[in-house]
Structure formats: structure tokens, C-alpha cells
Design an enzyme around this catalytic site. Sequence first.
Site, PDB file in Angstrom:
ATOM      1  N   ALA A  24      38.707  -8.094  -7.414  1.00  0.00           N
ATOM      2  CA  ALA A  24      39.657  -9.418  -7.705  1.00  0.00           C
ATOM      3  C   ALA A  24      40.747  -9.597  -7.288  1.00  0.00           C
ATOM      4  O   ALA A  24      41.253 -10.774  -6.804  1.00  0.00           O
ATOM      5  CB  ALA A  24      39.321  -9.517  -9.476  1.00  0.00           C
ATOM      6  N   VAL A  54      51.662  -1.140 -13.541  1.00  0.00           N
ATOM      7  CA  VAL A  54      52.345  -2.236 -14.290  1.00  0.00           C
ATOM      8  C   VAL A  54      52.208  -1.964 -15.604  1.00  0.00           C
ATOM      9  O   VAL A  54      51.191  -1.909 -16.147  1.00  0.00           O
ATOM     10  CB  VAL A  54      51.948  -3.357 -14.091  1.00  0.00           C
ATOM     11  CG1 VAL A  54      52.732  -4.713 -15.002  1.00  0.00           C
ATOM     12  CG2 VAL A  54      52.154  -3.958 -12.452  1.00  0.00           C
ATOM     13  N   ARG A 114      46.439 -17.040   2.752  1.00  0.00           N
ATOM     14  CA  ARG A 114      46.207 -17.748   3.837  1.00  0.00           C
ATOM     15  C   ARG A 114      46.209 -19.113   3.710  1.00  0.00           C
ATOM     16  O   ARG A 114      46.546 -19.918   4.503  1.00  0.00           O
ATOM     17  CB  ARG A 114      44.489 -17.548   4.025  1.00  0.00           C
ATOM     18  CG  ARG A 114      44.016 -15.954   4.677  1.00  0.00           C
ATOM     19  CD  ARG A 114      42.817 -15.675   4.703  1.00  0.00           C
ATOM     20  NE  ARG A 114      42.608 -14.518   4.874  1.00  0.00           N
ATOM     21  CZ  ARG A 114      41.383 -13.689   4.700  1.00  0.00           C
ATOM     22  NH1 ARG A 114      40.457 -14.099   3.811  1.00  0.00           N
ATOM     23  NH2 ARG A 114      41.401 -12.562   5.072  1.00  0.00           N
ATOM     24  N   CYS A 155      31.156   0.359  -6.110  1.00  0.00           N
ATOM     25  CA  CYS A 155      29.550   0.498  -6.355  1.00  0.00           C
ATOM     26  C   CYS A 155      29.107   1.557  -5.284  1.00  0.00           C
ATOM     27  O   CYS A 155      28.046   1.999  -5.407  1.00  0.00           O
ATOM     28  CB  CYS A 155      29.019  -0.618  -5.837  1.00  0.00           C
ATOM     29  SG  CYS A 155      29.185  -2.245  -7.050  1.00  0.00           S
ATOM     30  N   TYR A 182       5.659 -16.174   4.305  1.00  0.00           N
ATOM     31  CA  TYR A 182       4.562 -15.304   4.324  1.00  0.00           C
ATOM     32  C   TYR A 182       4.357 -14.864   5.598  1.00  0.00           C
ATOM     33  O   TYR A 182       4.220 -15.531   6.612  1.00  0.00           O
ATOM     34  CB  TYR A 182       3.205 -16.305   4.098  1.00  0.00           C
ATOM     35  CG  TYR A 182       2.004 -15.601   4.336  1.00  0.00           C
ATOM     36  CD1 TYR A 182       1.642 -14.298   3.854  1.00  0.00           C
ATOM     37  CD2 TYR A 182       1.234 -16.259   5.172  1.00  0.00           C
ATOM     38  CE1 TYR A 182       0.610 -13.695   4.279  1.00  0.00           C
ATOM     39  CE2 TYR A 182      -0.033 -15.638   6.058  1.00  0.00           C
ATOM     40  CZ  TYR A 182      -0.425 -14.312   5.309  1.00  0.00           C
ATOM     41  OH  TYR A 182      -1.437 -13.624   5.663  1.00  0.00           O
ATOM     42  N   ASN A 222      34.932 -10.571  -6.867  1.00  0.00           N
ATOM     43  CA  ASN A 222      35.339 -11.311  -5.748  1.00  0.00           C
ATOM     44  C   ASN A 222      35.110 -12.592  -5.717  1.00  0.00           C
ATOM     45  O   ASN A 222      36.349 -13.425  -5.359  1.00  0.00           O
ATOM     46  CB  ASN A 222      34.365 -10.753  -4.668  1.00  0.00           C
ATOM     47  CG  ASN A 222      34.744  -9.139  -4.053  1.00  0.00           C
ATOM     48  OD1 ASN A 222      35.741  -9.358  -3.342  1.00  0.00           O
ATOM     49  ND2 ASN A 222      33.794  -8.485  -4.497  1.00  0.00           N
TER      50      ASN A 222
END
Length: 477
Positions: free
Chosen positions: A43, A111, A53, A74, A455, A334
Site C-alpha cells: 500500500a 515511526v 507521478r 505472498c 470451450y 495495492n
Amino acid sequence: MLPGSVRISAAFSDAAKAPAGGVRFDGRMRGSRRLVVVGGVAAGLSAATRARRLDPALEVCVFERTGFCAYSACGLPYLVGGVIPRHAALVARTPEDLAREGIQVHLHHEVQAVEVAAGRVQVRDLRSGSDRTEAFDELLLATGGRAVLPFPGRDLSGVFAVRTVEDGLAIRDWIGAERPQRAVIVGGGYIGLEMAEALRSRGLQVSLVELLPHVLPLVDQEIALDIEAELRRQGVDLRCSTSVEGIEGDGRARRVVAAGEGIDADLVIVGVGVSPDNSLAAAAGVPLGARSAVAVDHGMRTGVAHVWAAGDCAETRHRLQERPSYIPLGTTANKQGRVAGANIAGGGESFAGVVGTAAVKVFDLHVARTGLSATEAARAGIDAVAATVVHRSRAVYYPGGQPVKVKITAERGSGRLLGAQLAGAEGVAKRIDVVAAALHSGVMVDELAGFDLSYAPPFAPVWDPLLMAARRTQPLV
């Protein structure tokens, strides 16, 4: 708008729109704006890069207490198991990479306090022990989650959580140096299941202890039974409905005491869950919400002006329920970070919410879920029906096909699709994403039964398992 949004004052909305050269909320004049991000993983860095940006004049400073940033937690079980040979493969960006984009990342910096009125944070350099203050105009809390370690003996050598790159490296190094023979995993969630496979692949005997009657409580019993059968088939000593009293040893772990019995262990993995790391927020007076996660609105604003939150420390919006939830997943982190970054830069984006889609590999079994299980629907007060089918993953005549179990949940009366769970050796992740997309679109179960799915004999039968399960559910609604 999320229920948490009512906590946001009108004064904050006005302040958020103030031009860069205006007056800050504490009365001080701005120069260039400064964003401080607490936490440099999913995050935090999604927000930092997006904000930078969109606003190249924004000064961005990230503090991360571990020695790595922008990594995939992960992937840690696969690092331990040797599928991923080098931990660097899990790191998407280094501080040097981010510096080239104008983002300062300080590793090994924690922090320790937020002074909202003064617009500053107290930071400790964990290597030198020195403290300093850092000013901010905007603050993003991306402190993540913390592993729950509720047992006596958790500080013994050989006892590990699996949250950071350092955790993964420590487990791998312990296996290499100490040559453990027996491991006990406490907790049968995603991490516990993946670590069972990782440790078995390293040749360890593995016991998995789960407090609840079945592993992976995010799925219903029909799916959990398949997982448990696969664990036992792979030689895992599985003990459900078993409580852990503590971990014992002589400076290092020697046994796990569960249901009054000692289970020998040279290595213990504790994976009983994650709670939001809310300590900074709570101390700063930032309101908390679902499961004590930081309360946020649809734009990732907290109830305190100029303070934002995203990721595993923050609550989220479940699209199928009219209340905030806590779903700590990397995908959610994210997306929330991206929204927070855009809005910090002056945008007006909203987090779309989640339906709780996730997948896990348990040895040769693939398991996935999305939406609400029958158990979760009942807990939410929704009158739900469900049907389960077992069908082939490929055309019956094509070699290599495997059985796929599908459970579909729908709302009684309305026919609204609520969720799905799948288990099988192939084709599971592809199919769960179809249901996730359907849930985002508010599809009815009869509509799902008519979906035009792909399929071809190597990939699916003419009547896909999803379609068969949806057809079986239709008459029940």
C-alpha cells in the site's frame, strides 16, 4: 460512500482542495508539499509512486522498519520451500530504484509517534538508535498487519511468524543451520497451508494444529474436507479442533502443547492470523473501524485531516455487505494505495471495494474462493442457498482432465449471486475470476448459468463446471 466517510469533517474536504501555496491546517505556510508514508510495502509504495507521478512537485518520504521495501510477502513460503531460490526475486523495487523517481525510502526506520497538530512524526533509526522528527503536509499510514502470536513461548528460538523477508530468510537459514526434523504449524489459514507444503518439500515431518473444526475457515466444509484429505495424503499430521496452550523449550522450541499433549518440534510456525497494526493511528487519535482497523472513506481518508490510511492496517469495503470489513490481502493493499496516492496528489478517485477473492495452492490441490460462503452469508443475516457439483476440468475424452468441485452461493428470493468456492487440480483460478467479475457486476445466478465461457477440449468441457453449479443452484432460489 463507505460508512466510515461520515467521520470526515467538512473542514477536511476544504483543506484537501487547498492549493499547494495555501495555508496549512496548523496555520503554517506551505512551500512544496511533503508526503510522509509510514510503511514501504504494497500500500505504501503504491501510494508513493502514484502520488509522485501525478504531482512531480510533491516531496515523498517513506519510512520502512524492515530492511526491504516493495516486496511480495505472498512469496515467502516459496522462498522457504526453495521454489524461489533468491529472496531478491521477491523485491520489486529497491530504495535506489525509487530514488530515481524522486522518492526517498529509509529502511530500518520506525515511526514511533505521530503529532498531527504539529504536522510531524517521530522517527527512530533502528540501526543507530538515533531519533529525529520529520515534517509532513500529508501523512499516509500503511503500517500493515501484525502477526498474532498469542502463546507463551513465542520468544523461544525456532519460533517464527511469516510476515517479512527477514522472517522468510530466518526460517530458511534455521533449516539450513539447525537441520530440524519436526515442524509444528499453528493455524490452518493461507500461510499455514502454504508453509506445510514448503516444509514437507524440505523433508520435515509436519504437524498442523487448527483451533477450528476445519482448516481454511473462509471456505465451507465441503471444500475444507478436500484440503484436509490432500494434507493427509501428503503426510501432514493434521489436528483440527485442537487448541494450543503454549510452546515449551530450553531456550529453543522443543514442543508445542496442544489439547494437553506435547507435540515434538524443532521448528514452530505461528500463522493464526493477522490483526491491523493500528498503534500509531490509535495513539494519534485517528478513529478505528472494522476489527480495529483504521476507519477510512471511499477515498482512503481517515477521520483526521491530512491523514490517510491504506492496506492491511485499514478497513475495506465489501461490495456484498453494507458495512466496512477487514480483508488483509496484497491485492486490496495495492488498490487502496493507488487510490490514496491519486487523492493525495489532488485527484478524486474512489476505492471500488472487494469481494474477497483469493486462491491457495495446497500441494497438488488448488483452492479458490470469492464473495460470501454459505457460513459468511448466514453470519451477515442473508438468507442464502447453495449447491455443490463435481465436474471435469476438461472434455471427458481429452487426457489429463481432473475433477473440479464447485460450490455456488446465492440469495434466496432475489437469486442474487453471492459467491463461489472451488477445489481441484487445475482450472480453479481461471474460474474463480469469472465469478469475481460477475459479483462486481451484480449478476444473478441464472445469468451466470448462461455465461458464454470459453470451450476447447484441453481447457474445459462444453458445459463448464461453473455453469453446471449455477444451474444446480437456480431451482433453490
